[in-house]
Design an enzyme around this catalytic site. Structure first.
Site, PDB file in Angstrom:
ATOM      1  N   GLY A  21     -18.726   3.966  69.578  1.00  0.00           N
ATOM      2  CA  GLY A  21     -17.960   4.668  68.543  1.00  0.00           C
ATOM      3  C   GLY A  21     -17.712   6.117  68.929  1.00  0.00           C
ATOM      4  N   VAL A  33     -19.028  18.649  81.121  1.00  0.00           N
ATOM      5  CA  VAL A  33     -19.305  17.878  82.344  1.00  0.00           C
ATOM      6  C   VAL A  33     -18.299  18.260  83.427  1.00  0.00           C
ATOM      7  CG1 VAL A  33     -19.279  15.548  83.354  1.00  0.00           C
ATOM      8  CG2 VAL A  33     -20.411  15.935  81.135  1.00  0.00           C
ATOM      9  N   ARG A  82     -15.206  -0.936  73.584  1.00  0.00           N
ATOM     10  CA  ARG A  82     -16.403  -1.773  73.738  1.00  0.00           C
ATOM     11  C   ARG A  82     -16.011  -2.877  74.713  1.00  0.00           C
ATOM     12  NH1 ARG A  82     -19.707   0.238  69.340  1.00  0.00           N
ATOM     13  NH2 ARG A  82     -18.368   0.991  67.693  1.00  0.00           N
ATOM     14  N   THR A 135     -23.204  10.078  68.970  1.00  0.00           N
ATOM     15  CA  THR A 135     -23.026   9.120  67.882  1.00  0.00           C
ATOM     16  C   THR A 135     -23.330   9.825  66.553  1.00  0.00           C
ATOM     17  OG1 THR A 135     -23.889   7.077  66.893  1.00  0.00           O
ATOM     18  CG2 THR A 135     -25.352   8.199  68.385  1.00  0.00           C
ATOM     19  N   ASP A 137     -24.512   8.813  63.837  1.00  0.00           N
ATOM     20  CA  ASP A 137     -25.652   8.312  63.040  1.00  0.00           C
ATOM     21  C   ASP A 137     -26.983   9.007  63.309  1.00  0.00           C
ATOM     22  OD1 ASP A 137     -24.028   6.470  61.842  1.00  0.00           O
ATOM     23  OD2 ASP A 137     -24.557   4.835  63.228  1.00  0.00           O
ATOM     24  N   ASP A 139     -29.095   8.186  65.511  1.00  0.00           N
ATOM     25  CA  ASP A 139     -30.051   7.076  65.572  1.00  0.00           C
ATOM     26  C   ASP A 139     -30.585   6.805  66.980  1.00  0.00           C
ATOM     27  OD1 ASP A 139     -27.714   6.135  66.621  1.00  0.00           O
ATOM     28  OD2 ASP A 139     -27.658   4.276  65.484  1.00  0.00           O
ATOM     29  N   ARG A 164     -18.007  14.872  43.013  1.00  0.00           N
ATOM     30  CA  ARG A 164     -18.879  15.332  41.921  1.00  0.00           C
ATOM     31  C   ARG A 164     -18.090  16.134  40.875  1.00  0.00           C
ATOM     32  NH1 ARG A 164     -24.152  15.812  40.453  1.00  0.00           N
ATOM     33  NH2 ARG A 164     -25.347  15.410  42.325  1.00  0.00           N
ATOM     34  N   ARG A 181     -25.556   2.392  59.883  1.00  0.00           N
ATOM     35  CA  ARG A 181     -25.825   0.940  59.895  1.00  0.00           C
ATOM     36  C   ARG A 181     -27.317   0.643  59.862  1.00  0.00           C
ATOM     37  NH1 ARG A 181     -22.562  -0.733  64.966  1.00  0.00           N
ATOM     38  NH2 ARG A 181     -22.711   1.509  65.147  1.00  0.00           N
TER      39      ARG A 181
END
Ligand code: ATP
Length: 330
Positions: A21, A33, A82, A135, A137, A139, A164, A181
């Site tokens: 992703g 890089v 992917r 990423t 997330d 994670d 709100r 996820r």
């Protein structure tokens, strides 16, 4: 540099790709890089569309100027994809052959844990590869930070602040489904930052009556005019949860699934700086002939781990933070 020295030390060539992703800050990492690589005397090849592009030989030489004006842009100028073929032994062998054709001495892979498994396969087949955690997330177990996380949280924060405003005006309950996820880092941090009443994350099993209904009823009895419920995508079902809350409480409840707006946008200072530092570190490793490493942010420092070791490390939710959220949501 003298001609003699140039003959003695043949120029190294490295590649860079983005995989899995996309995340804001990936462009800043690509830029780092390319420029660090060139500063180290290397030739830097960009690989389009992740491992898919590597398998198709979709590589092109990048220059100092080819990464001008991308630092502030979301997404990835190299595109991402992917690839199922790459997950097979034959796919990895083919990728190694293509890398030989382009005379790659090393590769930088910017992505998540799936992408790092691919980076490990390339390293064990002879192409030194370094992973950079990119990423939203956050994670990746071995790193306290992943590129894109801060930008994503700020995007979610802005969206929830707006939701709100209208929820308060109409005295509604809002259920907002955010990305994550397998990890609730976005939900927990944004939940604290937006003063959510309920946070539901994959790491903590929840009971609807105890963890969702009870705080809503109790808040109402303490005079709350709205309720903000944040649900991580991994738990799923933001719309169903809203329906259930409305049915059980009689409070008008609306669900918002934030979806892909969470991925895009211009990276924050934190993401740009982190991506720049991680990109520089990855090149430094490859310049020293070191591969099979993943870059990580640990204790305010940019470090690196063996990829397998890094992948085996686990990151859990900060329970002190969760307990604090419960007090502050009273
Ligand atoms: P995100 O966290 O954003 O999903 P990711 O890097 O985990 O990022 P994946 O789709 O899991 O995203 O992996 C990206 C690509 O890495 C895959 O399409 C595949 O080509 C390669 N890959 C994934 N898992 C493996 C594996 N076990 N072995 C080799 N290559 C893999």
């Amino acid at each position: 540099m003298s001609d003699e020295r140039m003959i003695d030390t043949p120029q190294k060539t490295i590649g860079v790709l983005t995989s899995g992703g996309d995340a804001p800050g990936m462009n800043a990492a690509i830029r780092a890089v390319v420029r660090s690589g060139i500063a180290h005397g290397m030739k830097v090849m960009g690989v389009r569309r992740g491992y898919e592009g590597l398998l198709n030989g979709d590589l092109f030489e990048m220059s100092l100027r080819s990464v001008s004006d991308i630092l502030q842009r979301g997404g990835t100028v190299l595109q991402t994809a992917r690839s199922k073929e790459f997950c097979t032994e034959a796919g990895v062998q083919k990728a190694i052959s293509i890398a030989k054709v382009f005379e790659l001495d090393g590769l930088v892979v910017i992505g998540g844990d799936g992408s790092f498994r691919g980076a490990r396969d390339l390293s064990t087949h002879g192409l030194p590869t370094v992973g950079i955690p990119g990423t939203i997330d956050n994670d990746i177990g071995c790193s306290e930070y992943t590129i894109g996380y801060d930008t994503c949280m700020n995007t979610v924060l802005n969206a929830i602040d707006r939701i709100r405003d209208t929820a308060t005006s109409h005295e509604r309950c809002s259920v907002v489904e955010v990305m994550g996820r397998n990890a609730g880092h976005i939900a927990l941090n944004v939940g604290i930052a937006t003063g959510a009443e309920v946070i539901v994350i994959p790491e903590l099993p929840y009971d609807f009556d105890r963890d969702v209904l009870k705080p809503i009823f109790e808040g109402k009895s303490r005079g709350k005019k709205h309720n903000m419920v944040i649900v991580a995508e991994g738990v799923g079902g933001g719309v169903e949860m809203a329906n259930r809350i409305e049915e059980m409480t009689g409070i008008e409840t609306r669900a918002t699934v934030l979806g892909y707006i969470q991925r895009g946008g211009s990276p924050t200072v934190r993401d740009r700086v982190m991506a720049s530092q991680m990109g520089g570190k990855a090149v430094e490793l490859l310049a020293n002939g070191v591969g099979n490493r993943v870059i990580a942010y640990v204790n305010n420092q940019i470090k690196d781990f063996d990829i397998l070791e890094g992948l085996s490390m686990k990151k859990s939710i900060d329970m002190e933070q969760y307990e604090l959220f419960k007090i502050l949501s009273l």
